[in-house]
Design a protein around this motif. Structure first.
Motif, mmCIF file in Angstrom:
data_model
loop_
_atom_site.group_PDB
_atom_site.id
_atom_site.type_symbol
_atom_site.label_atom_id
_atom_site.label_comp_id
_atom_site.label_asym_id
_atom_site.label_seq_id
_atom_site.Cartn_x
_atom_site.Cartn_y
_atom_site.Cartn_z
ATOM 1 N N THR A 68 0.861 -1.177 0.000
ATOM 2 C CA THR A 68 0.000 0.000 0.000
ATOM 3 C C THR A 68 0.898 1.228 0.000
ATOM 4 O OG1 THR A 68 -0.071 0.158 2.411
ATOM 5 C CG2 THR A 68 -1.771 -1.201 1.367
ATOM 6 N N ALA A 69 0.283 2.407 -0.054
ATOM 7 C CA ALA A 69 1.078 3.640 -0.024
ATOM 8 C C ALA A 69 1.872 3.743 1.275
ATOM 9 C CB ALA A 69 0.156 4.851 -0.185
ATOM 10 N N GLN A 70 1.300 3.267 2.379
ATOM 11 C CA GLN A 70 1.984 3.348 3.669
ATOM 12 C C GLN A 70 3.142 2.356 3.780
ATOM 13 O OE1 GLN A 70 -1.397 2.980 3.508
ATOM 14 N NE2 GLN A 70 -2.112 4.973 4.183
ATOM 15 N N THR A 71 3.045 1.224 3.105
ATOM 16 C CA THR A 71 4.083 0.201 3.228
ATOM 17 C C THR A 71 5.030 0.144 2.029
ATOM 18 O OG1 THR A 71 2.651 -1.500 2.262
ATOM 19 C CG2 THR A 71 2.606 -1.245 4.675
ATOM 20 N N ALA A 72 4.868 1.042 1.074
ATOM 21 C CA ALA A 72 5.726 1.026 -0.114
ATOM 22 C C ALA A 72 7.193 1.199 0.260
ATOM 23 C CB ALA A 72 5.289 2.111 -1.094
ATOM 24 N N VAL A 73 7.461 2.012 1.256
ATOM 25 C CA VAL A 73 8.848 2.222 1.686
ATOM 26 C C VAL A 73 9.452 0.911 2.180
ATOM 27 C CG1 VAL A 73 10.291 3.405 3.386
ATOM 28 C CG2 VAL A 73 8.475 4.636 2.242
ATOM 29 N N LEU A 74 8.679 0.123 2.914
ATOM 30 C CA LEU A 74 9.181 -1.159 3.407
ATOM 31 C C LEU A 74 9.552 -2.101 2.265
ATOM 32 C CD1 LEU A 74 6.587 -1.890 6.233
ATOM 33 C CD2 LEU A 74 8.947 -1.164 6.524
#
Length: 159
Positions: free
Chosen positions: A100-106
């Protein structure tokens, strides 16, 4: 006397392990059992952080295992159970969070850092090569550079 004392200490050392609570669940089908172990292996313990709820002995992990069993018994799907846990504890409860947009960095940060490191290494090596060439050229006068160039252009007897 020493033997008895040693035996007593050995027995006392294993008493806490024998008193540990073991969860036992009665499943209707083997599929339910497999789903239970799959889900408890995929979900992270909110307290332990680096253990799944199957391996954790914390009280919250016990509660989560009981909740999974209850939801399986009610006939809920794996997706419904995971969604319930995510809504209650956040994406952290999943070992493999959804993209998701929130977990894209991970998901993408490791690849970006690896690529940036590789590019940085290439840039550093090229700068070092240029610096070595320029310092070598500065130490030789024009005649020496011409002589070096002619020597390098000649073929060696091994070619």
């Amino acid at each position: 006397m020493i033997r008895r004392l040693f035996l007593l200490l050995a027995v006392l050392a294993f008493v806490p392990a024998s008193l540990a609570a073991i969860d036992t669940y009665e499943f209707d089908t083997e599929e339910q059992r497999a789903r239970f172990y799959q889900l408890s292996g995929e979900l992270r313990c909110p307290k332990c952080q680096n253990q799944n709820i199957a391996d954790s002995n914390s009280p919250i992990a016990n509660d989560l295992r009981r909740e999974i069993f209850r939801m399986l018994d009610e006939g809920q799907s794996n997706d419904q159970i995971v969604e319930f846990m995510v809504m209650r504890y956040g994406d952290f409860v999943r070992y493999k969070p959804a993209l998701t947009a929130q977990t894209a960095v991970l998901w993408f940060a490791p690849a970006v850092f690896l690529l940036a490191g590789f590019i940085g290494l290439v840039v550093m090596l090229r700068r070092r090569q240029r610096a070595l060439r320029s310092t070598a050229d500065q130490h030789l006068n024009a005649d020496e550079q011409q002589r070096l160039k002619s020597l390098l252009e000649k073929k060696s007897p091994h070619d």
